[in-house]
Design an enzyme around this catalytic site. Sequence first.
Site, PDB file in Angstrom:
ATOM      1  N   HIS A  52       0.833  -1.207   0.000  1.00  0.00           N
ATOM      2  CA  HIS A  52       0.000   0.000   0.000  1.00  0.00           C
ATOM      3  C   HIS A  52       0.873   1.264   0.000  1.00  0.00           C
ATOM      4  CE1 HIS A  52      -3.664   2.343   1.064  1.00  0.00           C
ATOM      5  NE2 HIS A  52      -2.781   3.128   1.664  1.00  0.00           N
ATOM      6  N   GLU A  53       1.813   1.332   0.931  1.00  0.00           N
ATOM      7  CA  GLU A  53       2.640   2.529   1.049  1.00  0.00           C
ATOM      8  C   GLU A  53       3.607   2.660  -0.127  1.00  0.00           C
ATOM      9  OE1 GLU A  53       1.768   4.640   3.090  1.00  0.00           O
ATOM     10  OE2 GLU A  53       0.533   3.410   4.417  1.00  0.00           O
ATOM     11  N   HIS A  84       1.917   4.674  -2.827  1.00  0.00           N
ATOM     12  CA  HIS A  84       2.024   6.115  -2.584  1.00  0.00           C
ATOM     13  C   HIS A  84       3.441   6.614  -2.904  1.00  0.00           C
ATOM     14  CE1 HIS A  84      -1.894   6.339  -0.805  1.00  0.00           C
ATOM     15  NE2 HIS A  84      -1.589   5.654   0.281  1.00  0.00           N
TER      16      HIS A  84
END
Length: 443
Positions: free
Chosen positions: A18-19, A22
């Site tokens: 997920h990170e 980003h």
Amino acid sequence: MVTLIAGIIMLGILVFVHEFGHFCVAKMAGVKVLKFSLGFGPRLVSKKWGETEYMICAIPLGGYVQMLGEGGGEEGEEAPLSPEELERSFANKPVSRRTAIIAAGPFMNLLLPFLVLPVAYLVGVNLPAYLDRSPCIGHVVAGTDGARAGFEPGDCLVSINGDEVATWSATNNAIISHAGSPLDIEVARGGSLTRLVMTPEDGGVEGLQSLGLLPRQDAVVGGLAPGMPAQEAGLAVGDRIVAIADRPIESWYDLKVNIQELGAEPQAFVVERGGELLELTITPVREEADGADYLIGIAPHQDTVFKRFGLVDAIRAGAERALELIELTLVFIQKLFAGHVSAKNIGGPITVVQIAGQAAQTDLSSVLTILAFLSIQLGILNLLPIPILDGGHLFFNLFELVLRRPLSLRAREIAQQIGLILLLLLMGLAFYNDIVRLFFGGQ
């Protein structure tokens, strides 16, 4: 402990994916990334490469990417930015780039299943054999929705709300898609068709089993608990129990009823082993205070089918399964907010770690399947339009795109506060459900 460690590792993989989404899009958009953290709280490991500090922190329940001009993380207010830094500030980027950076995290979580599920099908998956069989009921649990609706062992489901169902798996999907709505079920019974109507109390979000309708399960021993009466009496994996104290045993479900009725007295168990009948004397025990069930320490044999797919078929099957999981998750959320599904079905980090940890101790295909399932939950959860979550920030950006001006600072602060309260309430409910399941056997 092994389950805990394995679960934390799998949760860490999901957070990293997920990170990382980003992080990568922020870099491509020309934004300076200050920190990349797995976990929250005190640093356990910290290393600075280039302009970014990479960290692993003590609380493994999430993570964050802190970008220049964004705030957050652990630093609070940032110092005034130079013109060069302002150019690389997240807040100074066009709304389209900010939107792409925010959406990249959930997108990566939703993309992951399309990458790992084909691998699971490529290496081969063990599937319960009954899933591809006709949806015929082997046992109806007393006091459940299925029992109240009038189902009987031997019933075979033909259609649900007019949609034909040919397999157990297709029946589960049909029930889940109609969760919270009345189910008009056509059943074949004794050579004729009958209709049964029911509205499950919990929405039927886990298919037939959540309604108390179970597949046929032969009374074959699949596992033995160490030190329990069955093992000490000489029962072996693969034995078929055919009678207890002259009472015939037709299926696994007959075992519990008869063991409870006969109690803690030594009983003659007749088992079939290698084509021969053997008689063993087993004395059930209670491991807890009065009121607990009598146990002999056995688990059922699960008849499975191992399937391995070619490359093209694996990609197709993996993509279909990923889309199916996304659809079922969206249906669950819709039914939950509509009040058709009990909030007791919400699980928190403890449940996630338990599920992940148990899967991590099985085989690679199970690990990848659970990883895909949890990744979808994380991705969709983060897309909910709740301030503080990615979906809330995307909502702010949508407002800015439509009205060509950002939401006022005061309005964003109020929305963030409301979002924080909602998130804390949701987390509190999830932790409560986890604790009830873990310590009190709640469902």
